[in-house]
Design an enzyme around this catalytic site. Sequence first.
Site, PDB file in Angstrom:
ATOM      1  N   THR A  62       0.801  -0.986   0.080  1.00  0.00           N
ATOM      2  CA  THR A  62      -0.001  -0.211   0.003  1.00  0.00           C
ATOM      3  C   THR A  62       1.010   1.546   0.010  1.00  0.00           C
ATOM      4  OG1 THR A  62       0.031  -0.329   2.601  1.00  0.00           O
ATOM      5  CG2 THR A  62      -1.990  -1.320   1.060  1.00  0.00           C
ATOM      6  N   THR A 101      -8.702  -0.732  -5.286  1.00  0.00           N
ATOM      7  CA  THR A 101      -8.576   0.470  -5.311  1.00  0.00           C
ATOM      8  C   THR A 101      -9.712   1.426  -6.287  1.00  0.00           C
ATOM      9  OG1 THR A 101      -6.449   2.958  -5.103  1.00  0.00           O
ATOM     10  CG2 THR A 101      -6.282   0.633  -6.203  1.00  0.00           C
ATOM     11  N   TYR A 125       1.402   1.656  -8.409  1.00  0.00           N
ATOM     12  CA  TYR A 125       0.182   0.999  -7.809  1.00  0.00           C
ATOM     13  C   TYR A 125      -0.687   0.251  -8.016  1.00  0.00           C
ATOM     14  CZ  TYR A 125      -2.672   0.742  -3.411  1.00  0.00           C
ATOM     15  OH  TYR A 125      -4.100   0.508  -2.704  1.00  0.00           O
TER      16      TYR A 125
END
Length: 298
Positions: A62, A101, A125
């Site tokens: 993360t 996400t 990410y």
Amino acid sequence: MRILITGARGQLGRSVAAAAIERGIDTVALGRRQMDITRAENVNRGIEISLPDLVVNCAGYTAVDRAEQETTLAFAVNRDGPSHLADACSKKAIPLIHISTDYVFDGRKQDPYDETDPICPLNVYGQSKAAGESEIHKKTDRYIILRTAWVFGAHGNNFVKTMLRLGCKHETIRVVDDQIGNPTFSGSLAEVIMRIAAHYRRRNEINWGIYHYGGQPPISWYGFAQQIFQIARRAGLPLKLTRPEAISTDEYPTAAKRAANSVLDNRKIERTFDIRVESWHAGLQAVVAHHRQTQKRR
Ligand SMILES: NC(=O)c1ccc[n+]([C@@H]2O[C@H](COP(=O)([O-])OP(=O)(O)OC[C@H]3O[C@@H](n4cnc5c(N)ncnc54)[C@H](OP(=O)(O)O)[C@@H]3O)[C@@H](O)[C@H]2O)c1
């Protein structure tokens, strides 16, 4: 019902484990040491030994900015990890709930993003999380991918705790005001996961697929910081800060690019699972109160 939770020592993993235990669900909560999801043999063994009815993957890499350098590790955890889990779950006909996400989107849309919008991540990410989604989709049919955003809880690192720490040290803090998203309390998200689990337990089949869940209302980081400090002041935290200063993304360069708009449209999850999306406000008050208590004990 037995639930296996991976990444159980992270901020969301802890909330999900607590919510499951509170409901009397047989809960197998595994941290990275007990199950490293990047290792297929670990994942297979963990699932074979515990034989859960449902797996909730809260494990993830993360560190959004560090991911720009640690690309291999980010992909190992966020792509290969879910891939191994989906494989193992599929072999045993176990459904998988996986957390993804808002950073799979590029932020160019003016309106909230729904589940049919094309993904186009701006950073490593987001790319690694998008790759994880795609692996799950390839390997199993019975999955829920829950895209969420700006998660904060009492444990772990998050924006709220960073603001509280900085607010007690500095008189001014500059906060970005042109990125809008959904602050999401980890406790509310855990409740949503429990709700989905309960639907599955009752019916044994649910509408699998991708869902969005972001706390309400959407706000900028600066607006969120203002709320944090207002609540902190009322709770009696010893703040040095007088006022946060609103700045633009250009004035705060980061290693990873971030989307200007990553607001999530919650209508599908509300409709399908009869969920009323909560305001993040109560969760924020709880986290500030928890922080205050831990400060007092020091
Ligand atoms: N935080 C956010 O704002 C946000 C927003 C949208 C989506 N999400 C997603 O929500 C999920 C949970 O995030 P979080 O906020 O709870 O993050 P977190 O606090 O960083 O928790 C992630 C957990 O995953 C564990 N982990 C890392 N690598 C692992 C591995 N190889 N095997 C097993 N566990 C591993 C970490 O263990 P260690 O502590 O040992 O590193 C940590 O406990 C993640 O998938 C994340 O991408 C988060």
